[in-house]
Each structure stands twice: as C-alpha cells, then as structure tokens.
Write an enzyme that holds these catalytic residues in place. Structure first.
Site, PDB file in Angstrom:
ATOM      1  N   GLY A  14       1.017  -1.313  -0.402  1.00  0.00           N
ATOM      2  CA  GLY A  14       0.075   0.294  -0.344  1.00  0.00           C
ATOM      3  C   GLY A  14       1.117   0.910  -0.085  1.00  0.00           C
ATOM      4  O   GLY A  14       0.783   2.014   0.086  1.00  0.00           O
ATOM      5  N   ALA A  17       3.036   2.804  -5.153  1.00  0.00           N
ATOM      6  CA  ALA A  17       2.439   1.826  -6.851  1.00  0.00           C
ATOM      7  C   ALA A  17       0.879   1.336  -6.103  1.00  0.00           C
ATOM      8  O   ALA A  17       0.247   0.962  -6.889  1.00  0.00           O
ATOM      9  CB  ALA A  17       3.860   0.975  -7.122  1.00  0.00           C
ATOM     10  N   ILE A  43       5.365  -2.498   8.707  1.00  0.00           N
ATOM     11  CA  ILE A  43       6.504  -2.534   7.610  1.00  0.00           C
ATOM     12  C   ILE A  43       6.634  -1.215   7.335  1.00  0.00           C
ATOM     13  O   ILE A  43       7.250  -0.575   7.111  1.00  0.00           O
ATOM     14  CB  ILE A  43       5.959  -3.186   6.628  1.00  0.00           C
ATOM     15  CG1 ILE A  43       6.157  -4.676   7.467  1.00  0.00           C
ATOM     16  CG2 ILE A  43       7.734  -3.359   5.497  1.00  0.00           C
ATOM     17  CD1 ILE A  43       6.071  -5.865   5.982  1.00  0.00           C
ATOM     18  N   ALA A  51       8.775  13.803  -5.808  1.00  0.00           N
ATOM     19  CA  ALA A  51       8.653  15.022  -7.167  1.00  0.00           C
ATOM     20  C   ALA A  51       8.579  13.971  -8.868  1.00  0.00           C
ATOM     21  O   ALA A  51       9.094  13.029  -8.636  1.00  0.00           O
ATOM     22  CB  ALA A  51      10.272  15.244  -7.591  1.00  0.00           C
ATOM     23  N   LYS A  79       5.449  21.749 -10.001  1.00  0.00           N
ATOM     24  CA  LYS A  79       7.201  21.419 -10.356  1.00  0.00           C
ATOM     25  C   LYS A  79       7.326  22.413 -12.323  1.00  0.00           C
ATOM     26  O   LYS A  79       6.645  21.295 -13.166  1.00  0.00           O
ATOM     27  CB  LYS A  79       7.052  20.634 -10.774  1.00  0.00           C
ATOM     28  CG  LYS A  79       8.824  19.458 -10.885  1.00  0.00           C
ATOM     29  CD  LYS A  79       8.932  18.423 -10.563  1.00  0.00           C
ATOM     30  CE  LYS A  79      10.464  17.873 -11.441  1.00  0.00           C
ATOM     31  NZ  LYS A  79      11.004  16.696 -11.394  1.00  0.00           N
ATOM     32  N   LEU A 334       8.631  -0.150  -6.941  1.00  0.00           N
ATOM     33  CA  LEU A 334       9.912  -0.724  -5.879  1.00  0.00           C
ATOM     34  C   LEU A 334      10.210  -2.373  -6.196  1.00  0.00           C
ATOM     35  O   LEU A 334      11.258  -2.704  -7.154  1.00  0.00           O
ATOM     36  CB  LEU A 334       9.962  -0.168  -4.806  1.00  0.00           C
ATOM     37  CG  LEU A 334      10.516   1.055  -4.831  1.00  0.00           C
ATOM     38  CD1 LEU A 334      10.565   1.588  -3.219  1.00  0.00           C
ATOM     39  CD2 LEU A 334      11.469   2.000  -5.615  1.00  0.00           C
TER      40      LEU A 334
HETATM   41  P1  FAD Z   1       6.796   0.822  -0.761  1.00  0.00           P
HETATM   42  O1  FAD Z   1       6.438   2.065  -0.258  1.00  0.00           O
HETATM   43  O2  FAD Z   1       7.913   0.464   0.255  1.00  0.00           O
HETATM   44  O3  FAD Z   1       5.489   0.292  -0.175  1.00  0.00           O
HETATM   45  C1  FAD Z   1       5.657  -1.382   0.049  1.00  0.00           C
HETATM   46  C2  FAD Z   1       4.461  -1.301   0.657  1.00  0.00           C
HETATM   47  O4  FAD Z   1       4.150  -3.694   0.322  1.00  0.00           O
HETATM   48  C3  FAD Z   1       4.112  -0.938   1.930  1.00  0.00           C
HETATM   49  O5  FAD Z   1       2.550  -0.976   2.119  1.00  0.00           O
HETATM   50  C4  FAD Z   1       4.063  -2.008   2.757  1.00  0.00           C
HETATM   51  O6  FAD Z   1       3.762  -2.636   4.000  1.00  0.00           O
HETATM   52  C5  FAD Z   1       4.154  -3.418   1.697  1.00  0.00           C
HETATM   53  N1  FAD Z   1       4.370  -4.561   2.438  1.00  0.00           N
HETATM   54  C6  FAD Z   1       5.862  -4.822   1.983  1.00  0.00           C
HETATM   55  N2  FAD Z   1       6.142  -6.294   2.415  1.00  0.00           N
HETATM   56  C7  FAD Z   1       4.722  -6.642   2.834  1.00  0.00           C
HETATM   57  C8  FAD Z   1       4.172  -7.853   3.982  1.00  0.00           C
HETATM   58  N3  FAD Z   1       5.233  -8.883   4.107  1.00  0.00           N
HETATM   59  N4  FAD Z   1       3.341  -7.592   3.615  1.00  0.00           N
HETATM   60  C9  FAD Z   1       2.217  -7.182   3.909  1.00  0.00           C
HETATM   61  N5  FAD Z   1       2.950  -5.723   3.227  1.00  0.00           N
HETATM   62  C10 FAD Z   1       3.852  -6.037   2.799  1.00  0.00           C
HETATM   63  N6  FAD Z   1      10.098   8.454  -7.274  1.00  0.00           N
HETATM   64  C11 FAD Z   1       9.445   9.170  -8.005  1.00  0.00           C
HETATM   65  O7  FAD Z   1       8.876   9.734  -8.533  1.00  0.00           O
HETATM   66  N7  FAD Z   1       9.951  10.447  -7.502  1.00  0.00           N
HETATM   67  C12 FAD Z   1      11.331  10.549  -7.141  1.00  0.00           C
HETATM   68  O8  FAD Z   1      11.587  12.374  -6.041  1.00  0.00           O
HETATM   69  C13 FAD Z   1      11.539   9.929  -5.838  1.00  0.00           C
HETATM   70  N8  FAD Z   1      12.417   9.581  -5.265  1.00  0.00           N
HETATM   71  C14 FAD Z   1      13.088   8.943  -4.362  1.00  0.00           C
HETATM   72  C15 FAD Z   1      14.268   8.975  -4.025  1.00  0.00           C
HETATM   73  C16 FAD Z   1      14.774   8.097  -3.311  1.00  0.00           C
HETATM   74  C17 FAD Z   1      15.922   7.559  -2.263  1.00  0.00           C
HETATM   75  C18 FAD Z   1      13.707   6.511  -3.475  1.00  0.00           C
HETATM   76  C19 FAD Z   1      14.614   5.130  -2.918  1.00  0.00           C
HETATM   77  C20 FAD Z   1      13.083   6.437  -4.504  1.00  0.00           C
HETATM   78  C21 FAD Z   1      12.510   7.191  -4.695  1.00  0.00           C
HETATM   79  N9  FAD Z   1      11.288   7.823  -5.697  1.00  0.00           N
HETATM   80  C22 FAD Z   1      11.142   8.230  -6.363  1.00  0.00           C
HETATM   81  C23 FAD Z   1      10.832   5.803  -6.064  1.00  0.00           C
HETATM   82  C24 FAD Z   1       9.554   6.262  -5.213  1.00  0.00           C
HETATM   83  O9  FAD Z   1       9.277   6.036  -3.970  1.00  0.00           O
HETATM   84  C25 FAD Z   1       8.981   4.786  -5.772  1.00  0.00           C
HETATM   85  O10 FAD Z   1       8.608   4.789  -7.058  1.00  0.00           O
HETATM   86  C26 FAD Z   1       7.605   4.917  -5.008  1.00  0.00           C
HETATM   87  O11 FAD Z   1       7.632   5.159  -3.220  1.00  0.00           O
HETATM   88  C27 FAD Z   1       6.735   3.480  -4.865  1.00  0.00           C
HETATM   89  O12 FAD Z   1       7.036   2.897  -3.760  1.00  0.00           O
HETATM   90  P2  FAD Z   1       6.023   1.373  -3.629  1.00  0.00           P
HETATM   91  O13 FAD Z   1       5.010   1.578  -3.493  1.00  0.00           O
HETATM   92  O14 FAD Z   1       6.779   0.061  -4.982  1.00  0.00           O
HETATM   93  O15 FAD Z   1       7.149   0.905  -2.363  1.00  0.00           O
END
Ligand code: FAD
Length: 502
Positions: A14, A17, A43, A51, A79, A334
């Site tokens: 959540g 993505a 977690i 951005a 932006k 990610l």
């Molecule tokens: P996360 O935010 O990590 O979410 C993962 C989810 O999975 C969480 O809800 C967690 O609870 C759940 N989960 C994991 N394991 C389990 C489990 N076992 N059971 C139940 N739930 C679970 N993108 C941009 O477009 N612009 C930016 O400026 C930018 N800056 C960034 C800077 C850094 C340093 C980094 C690392 C990334 C950056 N990004 C940026 C990328 C952006 O942060 C991610 O693309 C975006 O936040 C998506 O993250 P996510 O949802 O894939 O993962």
C-alpha cells in the site's frame, strides 16, 4: 465476464505503487472486478518519491481528481522542471524545463534556428525562449494553456507532494470505488503445484487470500515476484553506480521554488523538493566513493532550513526484474526495479506499467504473448530512461574528482554514444517515437551537459538571416510578455490550493 475472465485481483503493498494500481483498476473495472489490497502498517512504506513529471496529470484526469484538492491534500507544490547545479562544471547550472522551447519554423526545429542565431550574434541563451524556465527562475506559476500563449506551447507542469499523503489520498479514492483493504503482514506465498502460479498468500493473522491475478507492489523486497517466483534481477550498477541515499526533511529557508533542484556532490548528488509544509532533501551517492557518515554530513551541511527529523539511510540496487510480469504476477513500483530519482521517473514507471497492463490485460489463461510483450515494452522503457540518466553523469566536466572521472571514462551504450555524437556535431536529436523523454528534454540536457553543437544545421543555414532574427525576436518578446504577468508560485498556491497546516 466469462469463465476465463479474471475475477479477482490481489494487490500486495500500500505504497504509491499499490494505491495507484488500486485506484486505476477500480476506476477501470468498477465493481465488476473484486479488488483487494493487503498492506502492513508495521512494515510501512518507503515514504520518499515526492517529485513527478507532467504525465502524472494524465492519471489524475483519468481518476477524475480535482487538481487543487489534490494539491491541498498532499501539501503539494507545482514543478516546472529540474535545475541541475554543478553537473557540467562545478559552478554551472541549467534547467531541464518541461514543455517546449521556442517554436520551429516549418520543418526546422527551433534549436537549429537558435544555433544559427548564436552564430550570428542575434540569439541569447536557449532557455530565454522557454516559458517554463522564465517562470521557474522568477519563482512564478500559473496554468497557461497553448491557446493563451501562441505561438508558444503554454506552461507544462508536474507536482511535488508528500509521498505518505499521496498514498492516503489515493487510498480514499480507491476505497470509495470498492477496493477492499486488508491490514496484515504476509508471511507465506503458496504456489499452485501444477502451473506454479501464485495461488494464495497467508497473513500473520492466519487469514488466506487467493486471487487470479497478483500485483506485487511490496517494494524493494519483491515479496511475490522475487521471493516467491524468482523472476531474477538485472543489476545496472555498472551503468549507474550510486547505491545509497540518505533523506531528511527540513524547514523552508527561502522561497517555495516551482522546480526541483539536483545539485552534484563529490560522489553523487543532492535533491531539494519544496512542499508547502517542508522541503524534502536527499543525498544519492556511491558507497565505493563515500561513507554513510560523510554523505549524511554533506546533506545536513546543505539544507536550507532546520532539519525536521533524523536523516534516514536507504540502500538500493539499480536495475530491474528480468521478468516484470511472471506467470500470474505483475510487479509495479520498487518491486519491479529502480533507477535513482534524478529525473523523477519512478512514479511515472508505475503509471506506465499500469497502463500497459490494462492494454495487455489477460484472461485466466495468461497468454504468453501478452506477458512477453509487456516485458519487452517495459524493458525498453527502462533502457531509454537509463540512457538519459547516464548522459547526466557521463558528459560531466568535473575533472579531478574520482567519482566523476570514472563516470566520464565509463563506456556508455552505443545508442547513447551515437546520440551524443549527433548532437555535438550539428545538434541532431535522435530519439525513438515511443520513449518517455521528448526532444525538448534531450535538447536541454544534451546542451546543459555537452555544450553547444559545433555546426549550424544545413536546414537552418538555408533560412535568410532576417527571418531567423525576426523569429527569435518575436519568440523572446512573447516569453517576456507572458512571464511578466505571472503570479508568484506561493501567491498562486495561496489563491487556489493552500493546504491546512499539519
Ligand atoms: P513502498 O513504498 O516500499 O511500499 C511497499 C508496500 O508493501 C508497503 O505498503 C508495505 O507495507 C507493503 N509490504 C511489504 N511487505 C509486506 C508484507 N510482507 N506483508 C504486507 N505488506 C507488505 N520516485 C519518483 O517518481 N520521484 C522521486 O522524487 C523519487 N525519489 C526517490 C528517492 C529515493 C531515495 C528512493 C529510494 C525512491 C524514490 N522514488 C522516487 C521512487 C518512489 O519512492 C517509489 O517508486 C514509490 O514510492 C513506490 O514505492 P512502492 O509503493 O513500490 O514501495
């Protein structure tokens, strides 16, 4: 719906993505599809990613989001582009502004006309002809469409926002459309013994959730795509060697700029993202050249205001899953791969992944041709972005700093080498029709990093000098005229989308 139609989708995660996928899928399928999202508050989410690029406005439109409400809810700001400081040389700075620069004459792109003007002494800097740049440098903003700025193309913009608030905002939308949220930590993923597809996941509460299609948005860990399905990871550290970041929010210490800043440091670069309630900062660096302590010190020494939290270290491996879609699981965010946020592309990659999945949406038979096409297109999209990022590092003029010297000497892809050579000679920009960054983006970064093309393009040479002069004069005058009546960025936000203090 037929017997072979997908009836249930389970989204794991959540963060940005997971909730983007949930909101778009619910908007698309309505209540005809059973959509569930499992996330674990324990977690948490990565909480960076603040951005964006202008394409995000398309998903907002699709979701029927009121833009002012969205900005208020996420403490957002506007932006207009990214300012790159110290990349070409230690003192220099240029803007990769969104939107068009100038306006071509017939089939002759504007930058060839500008280069001709430079030769004749009639032209200023390329960015004098960019409305976005002029607005950004004056800390101004307004929504100006192409019709109001003829012959310029209007102001093109994206947003900065608080990542946690963005996920909450999307969650409200998705739940309103019928997405069911389940809180819990997934502790096991069960595969079907015959097909090896994912059959169900088990939560720490003992609850089991099954689905036809699984979307892995579990972050770097890739709970389904990697830990369960072993899709494999292609490591791109060789091309983009930064592998760490440290992030910290700070108080405002100056105006709320309508652009992101990316300032080169000795072994990486630092971002500055202005939001309404704070400024997001981070230092992306290469651990072969800098320790975490030093990276943190550099970050804290370069904040515009008081730090509002403890600095948070993050580790990553640049690259992508060998298969983004494997069997009945599609990875987004990610979980699918990561490239550093130099051009703010990760959230866009989530958006384009969702859109591609909708175009290639499967039945329960998961036709291999759909999966192959999804993986081919996604890989290609990642590769184009990678080349664009590598350009910033490779074409640097920071001589005498080991990290930057290594980047200059590192061999780039043949495609990027050709693009740089074509531009350096007579300003030709070669790009393929389906890649993310436009000709205007390539132009500004090539010019900012590589300098002016050596020669004037033959097409521009064929235009009478008075016509070149007139075109440049009219365009610059139009930019000046529109820019002079723009409100300040903060003034615009106060009038339209001021957030409540948190
Ligand atoms: P996360 O935010 O990590 O979410 C993962 C989810 O999975 C969480 O809800 C967690 O609870 C759940 N989960 C994991 N394991 C389990 C489990 N076992 N059971 C139940 N739930 C679970 N993108 C941009 O477009 N612009 C930016 O400026 C930018 N800056 C960034 C800077 C850094 C340093 C980094 C690392 C990334 C950056 N990004 C940026 C990328 C952006 O942060 C991610 O693309 C975006 O936040 C998506 O993250 P996510 O949802 O894939 O993962």
């Amino acid at each position: 719906m037929t017997e072979t139609s997908i009836g249930k989708i389970l989204i794991v995660g959540g963060g940005t993505a997971g909730w983007m996928a949930a909101a778009v899928l619910a908007r698309t399928f309505g209540r005809s599809m059973d959509i569930e999202l499992v996330e674990s508050e324990q977690i948490g989410i990565v909480g960076v990613g603040e951005a964006t690029i202008p394409q995000i406005r398309l998903i907002n439109q699709y979701l029927g989001i009121d833009e002012d409400e969205f900005i208020r809810a996420t403490q957002g700001s506007f932006k207009l582009g990214i300012q790159f400081n110290g990349w070409h040389d230690r003192e220099g700075s240029y803007l990769h502004a969104f939107g068009d620069v100038g306006r071509g004459l017939g089939i002759v792109p504007f930058h060839h006309i500008w280069r001709r003007g430079v030769e004749g002494g009639q032209a200023g800097e390329l960015w004098d002809y960019s409305l976005n740049t002029r607005a950004a440098m004056a800390n101004c903003f307004a929504r100006i469409g192409p019709g109001e700025s003829e012959p310029l193309g209007g102001i093109n913009y994206a947003f900065h926002f608080d990542a946690s608030l963005y996920a909450c905002f999307l969650r409200t939308l998705a739940e309103r459309q019928g997405v069911q949220r389940t809180e819990g930590r997934i502790i096991a993923v069960e595969l079907d013994g015959e097909s090896l597809h994912i059959d169900r996941v088990r939560l720490d509460s003992g609850q089991e959730v099954s689905a036809d299609l699984f979307i892995d948005c579990s972050g770097f860990r890739g709970l389904l795509i990697e830990q369960a399905l072993k899709a494999g990871y292609e490591d791109w550290t060789e091309h983009l060697p930064c592998d760490r970041a440290v992030a910290v929010p700070c108080a405002h210490g100056g105006p709320m700029r309508p652009y992101t800043q990316a300032t080169a440091r000795t072994a990486g670069w630092q971002w500055r993202i202005p939001l309404q309630h704070r400024v997001g900062n981070g230092h992306v660096y290469c651990s072969r050249f800098m320790s975490e302590d030093e990276a943190t010190r550099v970050l804290l020494d370069n904040l515009e205001g008081e730090a509002l939290a403890e600095p948070r270290p993050l580790r990553f491996v640049t690259g992508h899953r060998k298969r983004f879609w494997h069997r009945n699981c599609v990875a987004l965010g990610l979980a699918s791969g990561f490239m550093e946020p130099l051009e703010s592309t990760s959230i866009h990659l989530i958006q384009s992944g969702i859109s591609r999945l909708l175009t290639l949406f499967p039945d329960k038979d998961f036709a291999p041709a759909l999966i192959d096409e999804y993986n081919r297109q996604t890989r290609e999209e990642f590769e184009y972005i990678r080349d664009f990022l590598v350009l910033h590092y490779h074409a640097n003029g920071r001589h005498g700093e080991p990290f930057w010297d290594e980047r200059r000497e590192h061999k780039v892809s043949d495609r990027l080498a050709t693009r740089m050579a074509l531009f350096r000679r007579e300003g030709v920009i070669s790009r393929s029709a389906n890649e993310l960054f436009t000709e205007g983006s390539w132009l500004q970064v090539l010019l900012g990093q590589c300098g002016e093309p050596e020669q004037v393009h033959p097409l521009a040479r064929a235009i009478p000098s008075e016509q070149v002069d007139e075109a440049l004069r009219v365009l610059k005058g139009r930019v000046d005229q529109i820019a002079s009546r723009l409100p300040g960025h903060e003034e615009f936000i106060s009038a339209h989308c001021k957030a409540e203090p948190l």
